[in-house]
Design an enzyme around this catalytic site. Structure first.
Site, PDB file in Angstrom:
ATOM      1  N   CYS A 244       0.666  -1.212  -0.018  1.00 33.55           N
ATOM      2  CA  CYS A 244      -0.008   0.096  -0.021  1.00 33.55           C
ATOM      3  C   CYS A 244       0.808   1.206   0.129  1.00 33.55           C
ATOM      4  O   CYS A 244       1.523   1.463   0.902  1.00 33.55           O
ATOM      5  CB  CYS A 244      -1.122   0.062   1.151  1.00 33.55           C
ATOM      6  SG  CYS A 244      -1.831   1.539   1.312  1.00 33.55           S
TER       7      CYS A 244
ATOM      8  N   CYS B 184      -0.513   4.264   2.563  1.00 31.17           N
ATOM      9  CA  CYS B 184      -0.514   3.931   4.119  1.00 31.17           C
ATOM     10  C   CYS B 184      -0.220   2.561   4.356  1.00 31.17           C
ATOM     11  O   CYS B 184       1.028   2.070   4.387  1.00 31.17           O
ATOM     12  CB  CYS B 184      -1.618   4.468   4.885  1.00 31.17           C
ATOM     13  SG  CYS B 184      -3.195   3.965   4.252  1.00 31.17           S
ATOM     14  N   SER B 185      -1.330   1.803   4.485  1.00 37.60           N
ATOM     15  CA  SER B 185      -0.870   0.284   5.182  1.00 37.60           C
ATOM     16  C   SER B 185      -2.142  -0.557   4.746  1.00 37.60           C
ATOM     17  O   SER B 185      -2.713  -1.338   5.651  1.00 37.60           O
ATOM     18  CB  SER B 185      -0.515   0.304   6.478  1.00 37.60           C
ATOM     19  OG  SER B 185      -1.671   1.188   7.216  1.00 37.60           O
ATOM     20  N   CYS B 186      -2.956  -0.125   3.618  1.00 34.24           N
ATOM     21  CA  CYS B 186      -4.269  -0.988   3.514  1.00 34.24           C
ATOM     22  C   CYS B 186      -4.032  -2.295   3.213  1.00 34.24           C
ATOM     23  O   CYS B 186      -2.784  -2.699   2.639  1.00 34.24           O
ATOM     24  CB  CYS B 186      -4.900  -0.384   2.083  1.00 34.24           C
ATOM     25  SG  CYS B 186      -5.488   1.271   2.497  1.00 34.24           S
TER      26      CYS B 186
END
Lengths: 206, 121
Positions: free
Chosen positions: A105, A108-110
């Site tokens: 991602c 961000c951090s999906c």
């Protein structure tokens, strides 16, 4: 009566900030303490990569299931009861002799929580998020994954809407293994695509 | 953010990708609490996950450009800052409410005997 002399050091700033958010949101009726505790327990103890490993093992063992998984991943994963936040739209991508998939991602951090739990620290790190896009083969090498030049590397950028799950290649020498035994070979990292699935010999050594 | 934008960021050249085994999900309770508050507010329809990702992504981009670390702690500090922003953007809480409450908690924590639960009076 509260007495006015100090007894100790204040709590750390971050703790004070979170306590402020939580106490105000609870007072306004926007969240409930019990529901917060239950959610934390779920992510600390119940949801994790073992879920995804079950999905991959079934896809290896059951061609019909794999077809369903590739056609409508969210529905096929829901057959196991793996649903919920950050699993609304999941897409499974299959590694083959010609194609190796890896997920990131960049924003961000999906991440597909229902099948993998919360992301590891390296997945959230800026160097992984930027470098795997620019030089995926180099990054894969750092994870110990050497691919032949003939293998195409595809990098999938997860978003808040779409989250990817890699179906690693079924390792050699696994004919006749049960789904439970196969699931033992499916590591978290192999479902992000930075490694391949474990071979039956190396898994036994763990 | 496009790959091209990321490719221009020289601060990332020298940072190694951190490694971890399958360790604890949260290192400290406040990280878990900030996480849970965000998920519950999203589930209650207070904001969409895309709205969250945009604000959270901007926090991460800012921290990254300042060369701040990339471990769990830095990640959840970005998370917490984004949560404070989104509850204010969505008019759930005001900045003043948060600041005032924080001072109440600070006072309570300074005036509570060790071993006693910290409570607002």
């Amino acid at each position: 009566m509260a007495h006015d002399h100090k007894h100790g050091d204040p709590l750390p700033e971050t703790v004070l900030r979170v306590k402020s958010l939580e106490s105000l949101l609870v007072e306004k009726g926007l969240v409930e303490t019990e529901a917060l505790d239950a959610l934390i327990d779920r992510y600390e103890n119940k949801v994790g990569p073992k879920n995804g490993a079950k999905v991959v093992a079934r896809a290896w063992n059951d061609p019909d299931y794999k077809r369903r998984l590739l056609a409508d991943s969210t529905a096929a994963i829901a057959e196991f009861g793996f649903t919920g936040a950050q699993g609304e739209e999941m897409v499974a991508v299959e590694n083959t002799d010609n194609v190796h998939n890896v997920v990131v991602c960049t924003l961000c951090s999906c991440y597909p929580w229902p099948v993998l739990g919360l992301p590891p620290v390296w997945y959230k790190s800026p160097p992984y998020r930027s470098r795997v896009v620019r030089e995926p083969r180099e990054v894969l090498k750092e994870f110990g994954t050497e691919l032949p030049n003939s293998t195409e590397v595809r990098v999938w950028d997860s978003t808040a809407e779409t989250r990817y799950l890699v179906i690693p290649k079924r390792p050699e020498g696994t004919d006749g293994l049960s789904e439970e035994e196969l699931a033992e070979l499916v590591s978290r990292d192999s479902m992000i695509g930075v490694t391949e699935a474990l071979s039956p010999n190396s898994a036994e050594g763990d | 953010m496009t790959p091209d934008m990321l490719a221009l960021d020289p601060t990332l050249e020298s940072i190694d990708i951190p490694r971890d085994e399958e360790g604890p999900v949260f290192e400290e309770p406040w990280q878990a609490q900030a996480f849970a508050l965000t998920v519950k507010l999203n589930e209650a329809g207070q904001f969409t996950w895309s709205e969250w990702a945009e604000i959270f992504g901007a926090e991460i981009a800012t921290a990254t450009s300042k060369g701040e670390g990339c471990g769990n702690n830095a990640y959840y500090l970005c998370w917490l800052a984004a949560l404070e922003k989104i509850v204010s953007h969505k008019n759930l809480l005001t900045v003043e409410q948060l600041a005032g409450r924080k001072e109440e908690w600070r006072y309570a924590s300074e005036h509570t005997e060790h071993g006693q639960p910290i409570e607002l009076k």
